[in-house]
Design a protein around this motif. Structure first.
Motif, PDB file in Angstrom:
ATOM      1  N   GLU A 157       0.857  -1.196   0.000  1.00 40.08           N
ATOM      2  CA  GLU A 157       0.000   0.000   0.000  1.00 40.08           C
ATOM      3  C   GLU A 157       0.892   1.244   0.000  1.00 40.08           C
ATOM      4  OE1 GLU A 157      -3.794   1.052   2.596  1.00 40.08           O
ATOM      5  OE2 GLU A 157      -1.929   1.114   3.736  1.00 40.08           O
ATOM      6  N   PHE A 158       0.472   2.259  -0.746  1.00 39.40           N
ATOM      7  CA  PHE A 158       1.243   3.505  -0.837  1.00 39.40           C
ATOM      8  C   PHE A 158       0.412   4.652  -0.261  1.00 39.40           C
ATOM      9  CE2 PHE A 158       2.533   0.623  -4.130  1.00 39.40           C
ATOM     10  CZ  PHE A 158       3.909   0.620  -4.003  1.00 39.40           C
ATOM     11  N   VAL A 159       1.093   5.488   0.513  1.00 42.60           N
ATOM     12  CA  VAL A 159       0.426   6.659   1.107  1.00 42.60           C
ATOM     13  C   VAL A 159       1.339   7.851   0.892  1.00 42.60           C
ATOM     14  CG1 VAL A 159      -0.322   7.699   3.283  1.00 42.60           C
ATOM     15  CG2 VAL A 159      -0.788   5.287   2.839  1.00 42.60           C
ATOM     16  N   ILE A 160       0.776   8.955   0.438  1.00 39.15           N
ATOM     17  CA  ILE A 160       1.570  10.169   0.275  1.00 39.15           C
ATOM     18  C   ILE A 160       1.237  11.153   1.402  1.00 39.15           C
ATOM     19  CG2 ILE A 160       1.912   9.998  -2.219  1.00 39.15           C
ATOM     20  CD1 ILE A 160      -0.397  11.871  -2.627  1.00 39.15           C
ATOM     21  N   GLY A 161       2.151  12.086   1.631  1.00 40.10           N
ATOM     22  CA  GLY A 161       1.950  13.080   2.690  1.00 40.10           C
ATOM     23  C   GLY A 161       2.619  12.632   3.984  1.00 40.10           C
ATOM     24  N   PHE A 171      -2.362   0.734  -4.360  1.00 35.50           N
ATOM     25  CA  PHE A 171      -1.663  -0.440  -3.860  1.00 35.50           C
ATOM     26  C   PHE A 171      -1.242  -1.286  -5.042  1.00 35.50           C
ATOM     27  CE2 PHE A 171      -6.058  -1.489  -4.339  1.00 35.50           C
ATOM     28  CZ  PHE A 171      -6.038  -2.760  -4.876  1.00 35.50           C
ATOM     29  N   MET A 172      -0.383  -2.243  -4.764  1.00 34.71           N
ATOM     30  CA  MET A 172       0.080  -3.162  -5.804  1.00 34.71           C
ATOM     31  C   MET A 172      -0.078  -4.587  -5.317  1.00 34.71           C
ATOM     32  SD  MET A 172       3.443  -1.644  -7.593  1.00 34.71           S
ATOM     33  CE  MET A 172       3.279  -0.168  -8.601  1.00 34.71           C
ATOM     34  N   LEU A 173      -0.508  -5.459  -6.198  1.00 29.74           N
ATOM     35  CA  LEU A 173      -0.632  -6.853  -5.811  1.00 29.74           C
ATOM     36  C   LEU A 173      -0.301  -7.821  -6.932  1.00 29.74           C
ATOM     37  CD1 LEU A 173      -3.522  -7.746  -7.198  1.00 29.74           C
ATOM     38  CD2 LEU A 173      -4.449  -6.685  -5.170  1.00 29.74           C
ATOM     39  N   ARG A 174       0.012  -7.312  -8.128  1.00 24.79           N
ATOM     40  CA  ARG A 174       0.294  -8.224  -9.246  1.00 24.79           C
ATOM     41  C   ARG A 174       1.763  -8.607  -9.258  1.00 24.79           C
ATOM     42  NH1 ARG A 174      -2.900  -8.640 -13.759  1.00 24.79           N
ATOM     43  NH2 ARG A 174      -1.129  -8.529 -15.154  1.00 24.79           N
ATOM     44  N   LYS A 175       1.990  -9.893  -9.372  1.00 26.38           N
ATOM     45  CA  LYS A 175       3.366 -10.375  -9.477  1.00 26.38           C
ATOM     46  C   LYS A 175       4.075  -9.670 -10.630  1.00 26.38           C
ATOM     47  CE  LYS A 175       5.866 -14.693 -10.178  1.00 26.38           C
ATOM     48  NZ  LYS A 175       5.681 -16.139 -10.398  1.00 26.38           N
ATOM     49  N   GLY A 176       5.284  -9.194 -10.376  1.00 27.26           N
ATOM     50  CA  GLY A 176       6.065  -8.546 -11.422  1.00 27.26           C
ATOM     51  C   GLY A 176       5.909  -7.036 -11.438  1.00 27.26           C
ATOM     52  N   GLU A 177       4.971  -6.487 -10.639  1.00 29.29           N
ATOM     53  CA  GLU A 177       4.826  -5.026 -10.615  1.00 29.29           C
ATOM     54  C   GLU A 177       6.068  -4.387  -9.996  1.00 29.29           C
ATOM     55  OE1 GLU A 177       0.566  -3.211 -10.550  1.00 29.29           O
ATOM     56  OE2 GLU A 177       0.688  -4.627  -8.907  1.00 29.29           O
ATOM     57  N   VAL A 178       6.448  -3.250 -10.553  1.00 30.61           N
ATOM     58  CA  VAL A 178       7.658  -2.552 -10.112  1.00 30.61           C
ATOM     59  C   VAL A 178       7.255  -1.306  -9.335  1.00 30.61           C
ATOM     60  CG1 VAL A 178       9.770  -1.419 -10.906  1.00 30.61           C
ATOM     61  CG2 VAL A 178       8.788  -3.280 -12.227  1.00 30.61           C
ATOM     62  N   PHE A 179       7.939  -1.051  -8.228  1.00 25.73           N
ATOM     63  CA  PHE A 179       7.708   0.198  -7.508  1.00 25.73           C
ATOM     64  C   PHE A 179       9.021   0.656  -6.871  1.00 25.73           C
ATOM     65  CE2 PHE A 179       7.597  -1.429  -3.155  1.00 25.73           C
ATOM     66  CZ  PHE A 179       7.349  -2.780  -3.370  1.00 25.73           C
ATOM     67  N   GLY A 180       9.001   1.859  -6.359  1.00 30.21           N
ATOM     68  CA  GLY A 180      10.237   2.442  -5.835  1.00 30.21           C
ATOM     69  C   GLY A 180      11.168   2.836  -6.962  1.00 30.21           C
ATOM     70  N   GLN A 188      19.589  12.637  -7.245  1.00 31.48           N
ATOM     71  CA  GLN A 188      19.270  12.579  -5.818  1.00 31.48           C
ATOM     72  C   GLN A 188      17.875  12.034  -5.541  1.00 31.48           C
ATOM     73  OE1 GLN A 188      19.820  16.703  -4.894  1.00 31.48           O
ATOM     74  NE2 GLN A 188      21.976  16.378  -4.478  1.00 31.48           N
ATOM     75  N   PRO A 189      17.618  10.793  -5.955  1.00 37.88           N
ATOM     76  CA  PRO A 189      16.255  10.294  -5.792  1.00 37.88           C
ATOM     77  C   PRO A 189      15.828  10.140  -4.334  1.00 37.88           C
ATOM     78  CG  PRO A 189      17.734   8.538  -6.499  1.00 37.88           C
ATOM     79  CD  PRO A 189      18.517   9.805  -6.537  1.00 37.88           C
ATOM     80  N   GLN A 190      14.611  10.560  -4.075  1.00 38.43           N
ATOM     81  CA  GLN A 190      14.016  10.415  -2.734  1.00 38.43           C
ATOM     82  C   GLN A 190      12.632   9.809  -2.880  1.00 38.43           C
ATOM     83  OE1 GLN A 190      13.781  14.166  -0.735  1.00 38.43           O
ATOM     84  NE2 GLN A 190      15.806  13.914   0.160  1.00 38.43           N
ATOM     85  N   ARG A 191      12.205   9.126  -1.845  1.00 34.97           N
ATOM     86  CA  ARG A 191      10.855   8.532  -1.862  1.00 34.97           C
ATOM     87  C   ARG A 191       9.812   9.640  -1.723  1.00 34.97           C
ATOM     88  NH1 ARG A 191      12.567   3.871  -3.885  1.00 34.97           N
ATOM     89  NH2 ARG A 191      13.840   2.694  -2.418  1.00 34.97           N
ATOM     90  N   ILE A 192       8.745   9.503  -2.492  1.00 34.61           N
ATOM     91  CA  ILE A 192       7.671  10.492  -2.394  1.00 34.61           C
ATOM     92  C   ILE A 192       6.403   9.873  -1.806  1.00 34.61           C
ATOM     93  CG2 ILE A 192       8.537  11.966  -4.240  1.00 34.61           C
ATOM     94  CD1 ILE A 192       6.461  10.618  -6.077  1.00 34.61           C
ATOM     95  N   ALA A 193       6.494   8.603  -1.407  1.00 33.68           N
ATOM     96  CA  ALA A 193       5.353   7.950  -0.766  1.00 33.68           C
ATOM     97  C   ALA A 193       5.883   6.993   0.288  1.00 33.68           C
ATOM     98  CB  ALA A 193       4.523   7.186  -1.791  1.00 33.68           C
ATOM     99  N   LYS A 194       5.005   6.618   1.210  1.00 30.61           N
ATOM    100  CA  LYS A 194       5.339   5.567   2.175  1.00 30.61           C
ATOM    101  C   LYS A 194       4.808   4.253   1.615  1.00 30.61           C
ATOM    102  CE  LYS A 194       4.577   4.175   6.957  1.00 30.61           C
ATOM    103  NZ  LYS A 194       3.841   4.444   8.195  1.00 30.61           N
ATOM    104  N   ALA A 195       5.637   3.204   1.646  1.00 27.64           N
ATOM    105  CA  ALA A 195       5.221   1.893   1.125  1.00 27.64           C
ATOM    106  C   ALA A 195       5.177   0.900   2.274  1.00 27.64           C
ATOM    107  CB  ALA A 195       6.193   1.422   0.051  1.00 27.64           C
ATOM    108  N   THR A 196       4.016   0.307   2.487  1.00 29.68           N
ATOM    109  CA  THR A 196       3.818  -0.624   3.600  1.00 29.68           C
ATOM    110  C   THR A 196       3.241  -1.932   3.074  1.00 29.68           C
ATOM    111  OG1 THR A 196       3.297   1.264   5.009  1.00 29.68           O
ATOM    112  CG2 THR A 196       2.685  -0.902   5.845  1.00 29.68           C
ATOM    113  N   CYS A 197       3.725  -3.040   3.606  1.00 27.60           N
ATOM    114  CA  CYS A 197       3.161  -4.349   3.248  1.00 27.60           C
ATOM    115  C   CYS A 197       1.882  -4.538   4.058  1.00 27.60           C
ATOM    116  CB  CYS A 197       4.143  -5.467   3.572  1.00 27.60           C
ATOM    117  SG  CYS A 197       5.741  -5.248   2.751  1.00 27.60           S
ATOM    118  N   ILE A 198       0.760  -4.700   3.391  1.00 26.70           N
ATOM    119  CA  ILE A 198      -0.474  -4.868   4.158  1.00 26.70           C
ATOM    120  C   ILE A 198      -0.849  -6.338   4.291  1.00 26.70           C
ATOM    121  CG2 ILE A 198      -1.417  -2.569   3.849  1.00 26.70           C
ATOM    122  CD1 ILE A 198      -3.074  -3.558   1.580  1.00 26.70           C
TER     123      ILE A 198
END
Ligand code: FES
Length: 243
Positions: A157-161, A171-180, A188-198
């Motif tokens: 699950e992704f949350v911004i702010g 959120f992502m749930l499909r095998k093979g999906e790319v994130f981050g 200077q890449p920085q994360r713009i969302a919080k990623a949590t395993c639900i």
């Protein structure tokens, strides 16, 4: 994942559905269709809705939430649906149904599909498998983006702010999906969302700079991957500004 016993044929209603749990937190929907059996992802690719609660006539599966539809034999999207279902091969022995959800997440994912074997092997050699418990945080807003991730199983699950001013970003749930994927950007890449395993999740974690080096040594593959990356960013960032 090797061949896995997923359920018994007698447990699946005729022309009906059964949601099953497979290894590594993978949820699988088994469908009976005119005496044959098919397996696909258990959650709707649109939002976090179990497809076993949808409508099913023995051929077409309809998510009850927004009426996306799929051909159960192929997973192909029908009508309003904007994404296909991920399907798994099954084998039947007597009353037992086995699934083979094999196929490396890097092979089935969109980002690297079609990349030459040697380059793909080099990328795979960089991948570190990571298992996470439900509730585990992969990264937070503002963290340095060193690695990108390929989902093998589970749900992210992704949350911004920040603080109390946050909003869900999908959120992502499909095998093979790319994130981050910020890890694949140069400056200077920085994360713009919080990623949590639900739910319990398995990921491949790949260092972005090392992956870029591999792609630089194969410019044709690098071009393909960067084109795909730009369309992924356009598709996912436009509505939410996350991932
Ligand atoms: S949640 Fe399934 S179609 Fe929208």
């Amino acid at each position: 994942m090797p061949r896995t016993l997923i359920c018994k044929r007698s447990e699946v209603p005729e022309n009906g559905l059964k949601e099953c749990d497979a290894e590594g937190g993978l949820k699988v929907l088994i469908a009976s269709a005119g005496g044959e059996y098919f397996a696909c992802q258990a959650m709707c690719p649109h939002q976090d809705v179990p497809l076993c609660e949808g409508l099913y006539d023995g051929a077409v599966l309809t998510c009850h939430q927004h009426l996306w539809q799929w051909d159960i034999r192929t997973g192909a999207a029908i009508g309003l649906a904007e994404a296909p279902l991920e399907c798994y091969k099954i084998e039947i022995e007597d009353d037992a149904i086995y699934i083979n959800a094999g196929g490396d997440a890097l092979d089935v994912g969109e980002l690297f599909s079609g990349v030459s074997g040697k380059t793909l092997e080099s990328i795979k050699a960089l991948a570190q498998r990571q298992e996470m418990q439900a509730g585990g945080t992969l990264y937070g807003v503002g963290d340095p983006a060193d690695d990108f991730f390929i989902l093998v199983s589970g749900r992210i699950e992704f949350v911004i702010g920040r603080d109390d001013r946050t909003s869900p970003a999908g959120f992502m749930l499909r095998k093979g999906e790319v994130f981050g994927w910020a890890a694949l950007l140069d400056s200077q890449p920085q994360r713009i969302a919080k990623a949590t395993c639900i739910e319990p999740s398995v990921l491949l974690r790949i260092n972005g700079k090392q992956a870029l080096k591999v792609l630089e040594s194969d410019p044709a593959a690098g071009y393909v991957v960067m084109r795909r990356l730009s369309s992924l960013i356009a598709r996912y960032l436009a509505p939410s500004g996350a991932k």
